[in-house]
Design an enzyme around this catalytic site. Structure first.
Site, mmCIF file in Angstrom:
data_model
loop_
_atom_site.group_PDB
_atom_site.id
_atom_site.type_symbol
_atom_site.label_atom_id
_atom_site.label_comp_id
_atom_site.label_asym_id
_atom_site.label_seq_id
_atom_site.Cartn_x
_atom_site.Cartn_y
_atom_site.Cartn_z
ATOM 1 N N ALA A 126 -36.502 4.633 65.743
ATOM 2 C CA ALA A 126 -36.896 5.882 64.334
ATOM 3 C C ALA A 126 -38.314 6.126 63.714
ATOM 4 O O ALA A 126 -38.115 6.651 63.138
ATOM 5 C CB ALA A 126 -35.537 5.161 62.846
ATOM 6 N N ASN A 194 -38.455 -3.466 62.251
ATOM 7 C CA ASN A 194 -38.299 -3.486 63.923
ATOM 8 C C ASN A 194 -39.127 -1.888 64.379
ATOM 9 O O ASN A 194 -39.847 -2.234 65.274
ATOM 10 C CB ASN A 194 -36.553 -3.468 64.322
ATOM 11 C CG ASN A 194 -36.405 -4.759 64.556
ATOM 12 O OD1 ASN A 194 -36.539 -5.668 64.789
ATOM 13 N ND2 ASN A 194 -35.352 -4.587 64.203
ATOM 14 N N HIS A 224 -40.997 6.799 56.395
ATOM 15 C CA HIS A 224 -41.833 5.951 57.126
ATOM 16 C C HIS A 224 -42.854 6.997 57.353
ATOM 17 O O HIS A 224 -42.565 8.169 57.182
ATOM 18 C CB HIS A 224 -41.550 5.252 58.288
ATOM 19 C CG HIS A 224 -40.064 4.620 58.129
ATOM 20 N ND1 HIS A 224 -39.943 3.357 57.638
ATOM 21 C CD2 HIS A 224 -39.545 4.685 58.924
ATOM 22 C CE1 HIS A 224 -39.420 2.999 58.143
ATOM 23 N NE2 HIS A 224 -38.530 3.458 59.043
#
Length: 272
Positions: A126, A194, A224
């Site tokens: 991601a 992760n 993020h």
């Protein structure tokens, strides 16, 4: 066209949102790769899905996979990481892992891989710009900071939330629930962060990579933001990930694994 002798056999552990997407892509055809086996805790639950594949893979226990496959893709709970990875890397084979946070507690597996010619692969997942971080790490990175904002349901039940009695499910506005290192986040949020551990391993390590985690009831996507300061470049990256059917995982994570696999047999590879 790839000759049968050069086809690498692939096993997938776990058939959740990511595992199913990867298995479907392999079944559809990725040059030089063949899905030969899967391992799941409840085979009956996945029998219909597997039967719909053009060639149903064998259903095997984890400890039998290294006998039939060259590559294993770990899409399973973090607690299973060691049992999945060790048999492959100790025999000079490849393990593609998604529960990268668990690698911090099993870092001897890296040495095992090195000693035996095996490889542990952490897909970009991601996190956009991971190539830029690995490139900057060839020079000197001064600091890395990541701020993650997630929907409440994507964080519910995390060990850190439970241990600190944080009632995030009743919040009505954004709440900062964690501020610390990537290593600390990996322990407190094993199913959620992760991406932060991958960032730390690409850059300056889990003890120097700083992380904030916010629970935001208004969000429907994982957000993020990463800030990197180095001697070669200073850059900021932001991404909003659309969750898969598992709210803890973004859809792009599975696509990242598939993209990595596709690169293995590609005549043109873009990105490091």
């Amino acid at each position: 066209m790839t000759s049968p002798q050069s086809v690498k056999r692939v096993a997938v552990v776990g058939l959740g949102a990511i595992g199913r997407a990867v298995a479907t892509a392999l079944d559809g055809g990725l040059d030089g790769l063949a899905l030969v086996a899967v391992s799941v805790s409840d085979p009956a639950k996945h029998r219909e899905f597997l039967a719909a594949l053009s060639k149903s893979p064998a259903i095997l226990p984890i400890d039998a996979l290294a006998d039939v496959a060259d590559i294993v893709i770990e899409c399973a709970p973090a607690a299973l990481l060691r049992s999945i990875v060790a048999p492959f890397v100790s025999r000079g084979k490849t393990a593609i892992i998604l529960s990268v946070g668990a690698l911090l507690e099993n870092d001897d597996l890296v040495a095992t891989a090195k000693q035996n010619g095996g490889q542990i692969v952490v897909p970009t997942g991601a996190l956009i710009g991971l190539d830029a971080v690995t490139a900057a790490a060839e020079g000197t990175i001064h600091s890395v900071r990541m701020v993650t904002r997630k929907p409440v349901k994507g964080l519910a039940g995390a060990p850190y939330i439970v241990e600190n009695n944080i009632d995030i499910e009743s919040i009505t506005e954004p709440l900062k629930i964690f501020d610390g290192t990537a290593r600390e986040a990996a322990k407190g949020f094993p199913a959620n962060l992760n991406v932060a551990v991958a960032l730390s391993l690409a850059g300056i390590g889990p003890d120097r990579t700083r992380l904030e985690i916010w629970a935001d009831p208004a969000l429907t996507r994982n957000v993020h933001r990463v800030e990197v300061d180095s001697d070669s470049a200073s850059f900021t990256m932001s991404i909003e990930n659309i969750p898969s059917e598992n709210p803890k995982t973004g859809r792009i994570t599975a696509l990242s694994v598939i993209a990595y696999l596709r690169k293995q047999g590609s005549a043109l590879r873009v990105g490091t």
